[in-house]
Design a protein around this motif. Structure first.
Motif, PDB file in Angstrom:
ATOM      1  N   THR A  86     -18.450  51.070   2.283  1.00 23.74           N
ATOM      2  CA  THR A  86     -17.470  51.853   3.035  1.00 23.74           C
ATOM      3  C   THR A  86     -18.077  52.427   4.305  1.00 23.74           C
ATOM      4  OG1 THR A  86     -16.291  52.421   0.990  1.00 23.74           O
ATOM      5  CG2 THR A  86     -15.871  53.793   2.923  1.00 23.74           C
ATOM      6  N   ALA A  87     -19.272  52.995   4.200  1.00 26.83           N
ATOM      7  CA  ALA A  87     -19.919  53.589   5.374  1.00 26.83           C
ATOM      8  C   ALA A  87     -20.248  52.546   6.424  1.00 26.83           C
ATOM      9  CB  ALA A  87     -21.187  54.328   4.954  1.00 26.83           C
ATOM     10  N   GLY A  88     -20.490  51.304   5.977  1.00 21.47           N
ATOM     11  CA  GLY A  88     -20.800  50.232   6.913  1.00 21.47           C
ATOM     12  C   GLY A  88     -19.598  49.425   7.344  1.00 21.47           C
ATOM     13  N   LYS A  89     -18.390  49.852   6.903  1.00 24.67           N
ATOM     14  CA  LYS A  89     -17.155  49.136   7.261  1.00 24.67           C
ATOM     15  C   LYS A  89     -17.281  47.653   6.913  1.00 24.67           C
ATOM     16  CE  LYS A  89     -16.033  53.089   9.007  1.00 24.67           C
ATOM     17  NZ  LYS A  89     -15.222  54.018   8.201  1.00 24.67           N
ATOM     18  N   MET A  90     -17.778  47.401   5.692  1.00 20.61           N
ATOM     19  CA  MET A  90     -17.970  46.023   5.245  1.00 20.61           C
ATOM     20  C   MET A  90     -16.998  45.694   4.119  1.00 20.61           C
ATOM     21  SD  MET A  90     -22.160  45.800   5.320  1.00 20.61           S
ATOM     22  CE  MET A  90     -22.393  47.288   4.334  1.00 20.61           C
ATOM     23  N   ARG A  91     -16.521  44.485   4.118  1.00 14.36           N
ATOM     24  CA  ARG A  91     -15.592  44.035   3.092  1.00 14.36           C
ATOM     25  C   ARG A  91     -16.374  43.544   1.874  1.00 14.36           C
ATOM     26  NH1 ARG A  91     -14.625  41.252   7.527  1.00 14.36           N
ATOM     27  NH2 ARG A  91     -15.279  39.327   6.469  1.00 14.36           N
ATOM     28  N   GLY A  92     -15.735  43.590   0.722  1.00 12.96           N
ATOM     29  CA  GLY A  92     -16.344  43.023  -0.471  1.00 12.96           C
ATOM     30  C   GLY A  92     -16.511  41.520  -0.308  1.00 12.96           C
ATOM     31  N   GLY A  93     -17.672  41.011  -0.641  1.00 10.59           N
ATOM     32  CA  GLY A  93     -17.929  39.589  -0.497  1.00 10.59           C
ATOM     33  C   GLY A  93     -18.374  39.171   0.891  1.00 10.59           C
ATOM     34  N   GLN A  94     -18.449  40.117   1.819  1.00 11.30           N
ATOM     35  CA  GLN A  94     -18.878  39.788   3.178  1.00 11.30           C
ATOM     36  C   GLN A  94     -20.357  39.400   3.189  1.00 11.30           C
ATOM     37  OE1 GLN A  94     -17.975  42.791   6.090  1.00 11.30           O
ATOM     38  NE2 GLN A  94     -19.462  42.053   7.569  1.00 11.30           N
ATOM     39  N   PRO A 118     -30.490  43.446   0.280  1.00 14.51           N
ATOM     40  CA  PRO A 118     -29.627  43.055   1.401  1.00 14.51           C
ATOM     41  C   PRO A 118     -28.577  44.104   1.758  1.00 14.51           C
ATOM     42  CG  PRO A 118     -29.871  41.233  -0.142  1.00 14.51           C
ATOM     43  CD  PRO A 118     -30.428  42.456  -0.814  1.00 14.51           C
ATOM     44  N   LEU A 119     -28.085  44.842   0.766  1.00 16.69           N
ATOM     45  CA  LEU A 119     -27.055  45.850   1.033  1.00 16.69           C
ATOM     46  C   LEU A 119     -27.632  47.012   1.832  1.00 16.69           C
ATOM     47  CD1 LEU A 119     -24.202  46.901   0.689  1.00 16.69           C
ATOM     48  CD2 LEU A 119     -24.858  47.813  -1.552  1.00 16.69           C
ATOM     49  N   LEU A 120     -28.842  47.451   1.487  1.00 16.48           N
ATOM     50  CA  LEU A 120     -29.477  48.528   2.248  1.00 16.48           C
ATOM     51  C   LEU A 120     -29.703  48.094   3.692  1.00 16.48           C
ATOM     52  CD1 LEU A 120     -30.795  51.349   2.260  1.00 16.48           C
ATOM     53  CD2 LEU A 120     -32.960  50.218   1.711  1.00 16.48           C
ATOM     54  N   ALA A 121     -30.187  46.867   3.879  1.00 11.50           N
ATOM     55  CA  ALA A 121     -30.421  46.358   5.233  1.00 11.50           C
ATOM     56  C   ALA A 121     -29.111  46.242   6.004  1.00 11.50           C
ATOM     57  CB  ALA A 121     -31.123  45.010   5.173  1.00 11.50           C
ATOM     58  N   ALA A 122     -28.048  45.826   5.310  1.00 10.66           N
ATOM     59  CA  ALA A 122     -26.764  45.626   5.976  1.00 10.66           C
ATOM     60  C   ALA A 122     -26.171  46.943   6.461  1.00 10.66           C
ATOM     61  CB  ALA A 122     -25.788  44.929   5.033  1.00 10.66           C
ATOM     62  N   VAL A 123     -26.197  47.991   5.630  1.00  9.17           N
ATOM     63  CA  VAL A 123     -25.621  49.264   6.067  1.00  9.17           C
ATOM     64  C   VAL A 123     -26.470  49.868   7.187  1.00  9.17           C
ATOM     65  CG1 VAL A 123     -26.815  50.734   4.369  1.00  9.17           C
ATOM     66  CG2 VAL A 123     -24.595  51.426   5.258  1.00  9.17           C
TER      67      VAL A 123
END
Length: 331
Positions: free
Chosen positions: A141-149, A187-192
């Motif tokens: 949510t904080a990264g404005k990312m969709r599920g599965g992105q 990967p999620l930590l890097a992405a946000v």
């Protein structure tokens, strides 16, 4: 009469403020909250709190000297003062109940919100349950990312509309708190972090291709927390691998580019590590005894006396006296 009033006004204007009339500094407010919340009982909690709040104290003093302390709640003002500061990052490690979350939510976050408003704080976690505990947001949510992105960096550059949303989300963040890092996929930590970079790149004047060099867009204070003695709930990579020289049991053999980005980010946060010891969660042996019974393969009966004690601790609704703000737990 008119002359007397003018004289009184002049005296009031020239009179220096008394000590008790001066607005409290971040450290002074933190000291009061430390006393109220019991953080002073733990050396780790106490020192971590002061270490993390020190950059805010410096910012406040700088703004006060320039007559702008009262404007820190205005969007964009704190960010301008913070440009002169270097990023402070820390990793808080310790078992459940050692007080990592307690000192952050009861002191640090309250102090930052008091001086910089809600916009100054960003609390994130990989899972919704942990994010709710912080009154924060999930990393997606904080990264404005969709599920599965895709979490590969080359796929995380936002379109114009998303960039504006990220700027609104991250532009004025001064204090970032990330919890349950032991459960966060690298990967999620890097992405946000990459998405936060895009939300801050313009205001912080960062080069668009340097997201790896500026974790979270250089949010001035970055604190990550976790307990790596927790078991990974699924067979996936863990951020612990970034600090290990030998393979970690139970993780896949191959890594992807986005895994390596997460490792590098976490290793950067570990330049300052504060180890929390002990546990303040259990004040007696009732719940630990109940958990020990649950760990027995196949289970075993719970003694009636223990069952009664545990059930007595279940909150009975809004009228339960333990829900009152002035309720104090015995012992």
């Amino acid at each position: 009469m008119q002359s007397t009033r003018l004289c009184d006004q002049a005296d009031a204007t020239a009179r220096p403020l008394a000590a008790d009339e001066l607005p409290p500094s971040p450290v002074e407010l933190a000291t009061e909250l430390i006393a109220r919340s019991g953080v002073w009982r733990s050396k780790e909690q106490y020192l971590a709190t002061l270490f993390i709040l020190q950059p805010l104290q410096v910012l406040w003093e700088q703004a006060r000297q320039q007559g702008g302390a009262a404007q820190l709640l205005t969007p964009g003002v704190a960010a301008q003062y913070a440009k002169a500061q270097s990023v402070r990052s820390a990793f808080l490690h310790g078992p459940g109940g050692s007080g990592k979350t307690h000192c952050m939510t009861e002191v640090v976050m309250k102090v930052v919100r008091h001086f910089l408003g809600d916009m100054g704080v960003k609390a994130i976690a990989a899972h919704n349950s942990s994010a709710r505990l912080l009154l924060g947001k999930t990393m997606h949510t904080a990264g404005k990312m969709r599920g599965g992105q895709s979490l590969n960096q080359k796929h995380l550059k936002p379109a114009s509309r998303t960039r504006r949303a990220l700027e609104k989300e991250w532009c004025d963040t001064f204090f970032l708190l990330g919890d349950e890092l032991s459960l966060a996929p690298p990967p999620l930590l890097a992405a946000v972090s990459t998405r936060a970079f895009h939300g801050r790149a313009r205001s912080a004047q960062l080069k668009a291709d340097e997201s790896r060099q500026h974790p979270f867009g250089d949010v001035p204070v970055q604190v990550l927390m976790g307990d790596f003695f927790q078991l990974n709930p699924v067979r996936s990579h863990t951020l612990l691998e970034s600090l290990c020289t030998s393979p970690v049991p139970g993780v896949p053999g191959k890594t992807k580019e986005e895994d390596e980005d997460g490792y590098a980010l976490f290793k950067n946060a570990c330049r300052n590590v504060i180890l929390f010891t002990g546990s303040y969660r259990f004040l007696d042996e009732d719940l630990p005894n109940r958990l020990n019974i649950m760990r027995v393969p196949g289970g075993r009966p719970v003694p009636p006396e223990l069952r009664t004690k545990v059930l007595a601790r279940v909150q009975a609704g809004p009228d339960d006296p333990r829900m009152r703000l002035d309720y104090v737990l015995d012992a």
